[in-house]
Design a protein around this motif. Structure first.
Motif, PDB file in Angstrom:
ATOM      1  N   ARG A 107      -4.285   7.039  -3.732  1.00 51.50           N
ATOM      2  CA  ARG A 107      -3.768   5.871  -3.037  1.00 51.50           C
ATOM      3  C   ARG A 107      -3.430   4.805  -4.080  1.00 51.50           C
ATOM      4  O   ARG A 107      -4.007   4.778  -5.159  1.00 51.50           O
ATOM      5  CB  ARG A 107      -4.793   5.316  -2.039  1.00 51.50           C
ATOM      6  CG  ARG A 107      -5.232   6.327  -0.970  1.00 51.50           C
ATOM      7  CD  ARG A 107      -4.113   6.675  -0.023  1.00 51.50           C
ATOM      8  NE  ARG A 107      -4.518   7.600   1.020  1.00 51.50           N
ATOM      9  CZ  ARG A 107      -4.397   8.922   0.946  1.00 51.50           C
ATOM     10  NH1 ARG A 107      -3.866   9.490  -0.138  1.00 51.50           N
ATOM     11  NH2 ARG A 107      -4.781   9.699   1.941  1.00 51.50           N
TER      12      ARG A 107
ATOM     13  N   ILE B 191       0.851   5.770  -0.320  1.00 49.20           N
ATOM     14  CA  ILE B 191       0.197   7.079  -0.424  1.00 49.20           C
ATOM     15  C   ILE B 191       1.123   7.980  -1.228  1.00 49.20           C
ATOM     16  O   ILE B 191       2.060   8.569  -0.680  1.00 49.20           O
ATOM     17  CB  ILE B 191      -0.070   7.687   0.968  1.00 49.20           C
ATOM     18  CG1 ILE B 191      -0.939   6.755   1.815  1.00 49.20           C
ATOM     19  CG2 ILE B 191      -0.741   9.052   0.834  1.00 49.20           C
ATOM     20  CD1 ILE B 191      -1.178   7.255   3.229  1.00 49.20           C
TER      21      ILE B 191
ATOM     22  N   TYR C 122      -8.410   8.846  -2.871  1.00 51.57           N
ATOM     23  CA  TYR C 122      -7.873   8.691  -1.518  1.00 51.57           C
ATOM     24  C   TYR C 122      -8.848   8.081  -0.519  1.00 51.57           C
ATOM     25  O   TYR C 122      -8.452   7.386   0.412  1.00 51.57           O
ATOM     26  CB  TYR C 122      -7.389  10.044  -0.978  1.00 51.57           C
ATOM     27  CG  TYR C 122      -8.504  10.993  -0.567  1.00 51.57           C
ATOM     28  CD1 TYR C 122      -8.918  11.081   0.747  1.00 51.57           C
ATOM     29  CD2 TYR C 122      -9.150  11.785  -1.513  1.00 51.57           C
ATOM     30  CE1 TYR C 122      -9.946  11.936   1.127  1.00 51.57           C
ATOM     31  CE2 TYR C 122     -10.174  12.639  -1.150  1.00 51.57           C
ATOM     32  CZ  TYR C 122     -10.573  12.704   0.167  1.00 51.57           C
ATOM     33  OH  TYR C 122     -11.597  13.535   0.529  1.00 51.57           O
TER      34      TYR C 122
ATOM     35  N   PHE D 168       0.863  -1.189   0.000  1.00 53.37           N
ATOM     36  CA  PHE D 168       0.000   0.000   0.000  1.00 53.37           C
ATOM     37  C   PHE D 168       0.893   1.230   0.000  1.00 53.37           C
ATOM     38  O   PHE D 168       1.893   1.288   0.718  1.00 53.37           O
ATOM     39  CB  PHE D 168      -0.884  -0.007   1.246  1.00 53.37           C
ATOM     40  CG  PHE D 168      -1.643   1.274   1.485  1.00 53.37           C
ATOM     41  CD1 PHE D 168      -2.817   1.538   0.804  1.00 53.37           C
ATOM     42  CD2 PHE D 168      -1.184   2.203   2.401  1.00 53.37           C
ATOM     43  CE1 PHE D 168      -3.516   2.714   1.020  1.00 53.37           C
ATOM     44  CE2 PHE D 168      -1.875   3.385   2.634  1.00 53.37           C
ATOM     45  CZ  PHE D 168      -3.045   3.647   1.931  1.00 53.37           C
TER      46      PHE D 168
ATOM     47  N   GLU E 107      -4.550   2.318  -8.894  1.00 53.20           N
ATOM     48  CA  GLU E 107      -4.441   3.675  -8.362  1.00 53.20           C
ATOM     49  C   GLU E 107      -5.832   4.260  -8.297  1.00 53.20           C
ATOM     50  O   GLU E 107      -6.605   4.166  -9.266  1.00 53.20           O
ATOM     51  CB  GLU E 107      -3.539   4.509  -9.273  1.00 53.20           C
ATOM     52  CG  GLU E 107      -3.202   5.873  -8.717  1.00 53.20           C
ATOM     53  CD  GLU E 107      -2.084   6.538  -9.495  1.00 53.20           C
ATOM     54  OE1 GLU E 107      -0.908   6.154  -9.296  1.00 53.20           O
ATOM     55  OE2 GLU E 107      -2.381   7.421 -10.326  1.00 53.20           O
TER      56      GLU E 107
END
Length: 318
Positions: free
Chosen positions: A181, A175, A228, A173, A225
């Motif tokens: 994300r 950011i 968020y 994962f 992708e």
């Protein structure tokens, strides 16, 4: 056979170190001050290495860690620790774009990733992982090293063996910015000299898809992708014996290509291990994820505990 257990003395030492590391790791995530998070991270790293240097430290689980991810492959030949730190980095706006007409610098949150591969051995053998994401383009075809690692938090690992060689599929994962994300599937291998390599051309597609990550027939790593605040699935399903993931799509045609707007559309894709590669499955109609694929970071990212953790005082032997 090598005795993998720690001596009583070293076990006591590592438990004391774990207490300090636990406190520092909480500051890294929970503290509301970027400077405190940075200082805690810089204090954490050498203390963690000191703990790992104790003989047979691989046998110690570090089970008090709540914000440090830890994954082991099926053969337990190594383990990977990863964690993230939200830092404030300076961003410069040139005068011609600034409202003031002068060069302006402001602080922008940036997530940095840290990690280490610890090999199973009596004495310490490790590979620090250096987040080089800022210098990498959208690298679905690159083979990377620990020195130019694609920074992320690993939350699962599975293992395949082909002709005596082990391939470790990692689930991570990331950011990349405030609006986006990513979930990532990567492949870890070790070369003839025992050096780690990230990425291998094992993701095969029969058809091209609409998303930018699927332009080639074969990829060395795979991303989804998305927006968020979207909730997505990307993990290995042991009952189906395949990787299952959300198909993410733009909410409208005009948003196509703006992946920070992408959300799951209710359909699922997958990868099935076929002999020596991951074969793309266009539609998965049923799924049941048995593994939690959320990274080990509380939501919201900045928790506000009743009492801020405290940094260890200078001279603390731990």
């Amino acid at each position: 056979m090598i005795n993998q257990s720690m001596t009583k003395g070293d076990l006591q030492k590592i438990k004391l170190k774990q207490d300090t590391l636990h406190r520092l790791s909480n500051i890294i995530v929970y503290d509301t001050s970027a400077d405190a998070r940075r200082k805690a991270n810089y204090a954490f790293i050498p203390k963690f290495v000191s703990a790992l240097k104790l003989d047979n430290s691989f046998s110690f689980p570090f089970d008090s860690f709540e914000t440090i991810s830890k994954v082991y492959p099926a053969d337990s030949s190594f383990r990977i620790f990863t964690w993230q730190v939200v830092l404030n980095v300076p961003v410069k706006i040139a005068a011609k774009y600034s409202r003031t007409g002068r060069d302006t610098v402001f602080m922008k949150p940036r997530v940095r990733y840290y990690g280490v591969i610890q090999m199973r051995s009596k004495t310490l053998k490790m590979f620090p992982l250096y987040d080089a994401t800022d210098t990498l383009d959208y690298g679905t075809d690159k083979v990377l090293t620990p020195q130019n690692w694609w920074g992320q938090l690993y939350y699962n690992i599975i293992q395949q063996n082909v002709n005596g060689k082990s391939y470790y599929t990692l689930f991570g994962f990331e950011i990349p910015d405030l609006l986006t994300r990513r979930k990532i599937i990567d492949v870890l291998t070790f070369d003839d000299q025992g050096q780690p390599r990230f990425g291998a051309p094992l993701f095969h597609f029969k058809y091209n898809d609409s998303t930018s990550t699927k332009k080639g027939d074969t990829l060395s790593r795979f991303f989804i992708e998305y927006k968020y605040d979207a909730t997505t699935v990307l993990n290995y399903d042991r009952e189906l014996e395949m990787i299952v993931f959300d198909h993410v799509a733009p909410p409208a045609e005009k948003s196509k290509g703006a992946t920070f707007t992408y959300v799951p559309d209710g359909t699922y894709e997958g990868f099935k291990w076929i002999t020596d590669h991951w074969q793309w499955i266009e539609k998965v109609f049923t799924f049941a994820i048995n593994e939690d694929d959320n990274p080990p970071i509380p939501v919201p990212l900045f928790g506000t505990p009743k009492r801020q953790p405290e940094l260890p005082k200078d001279g603390d032997p731990r």
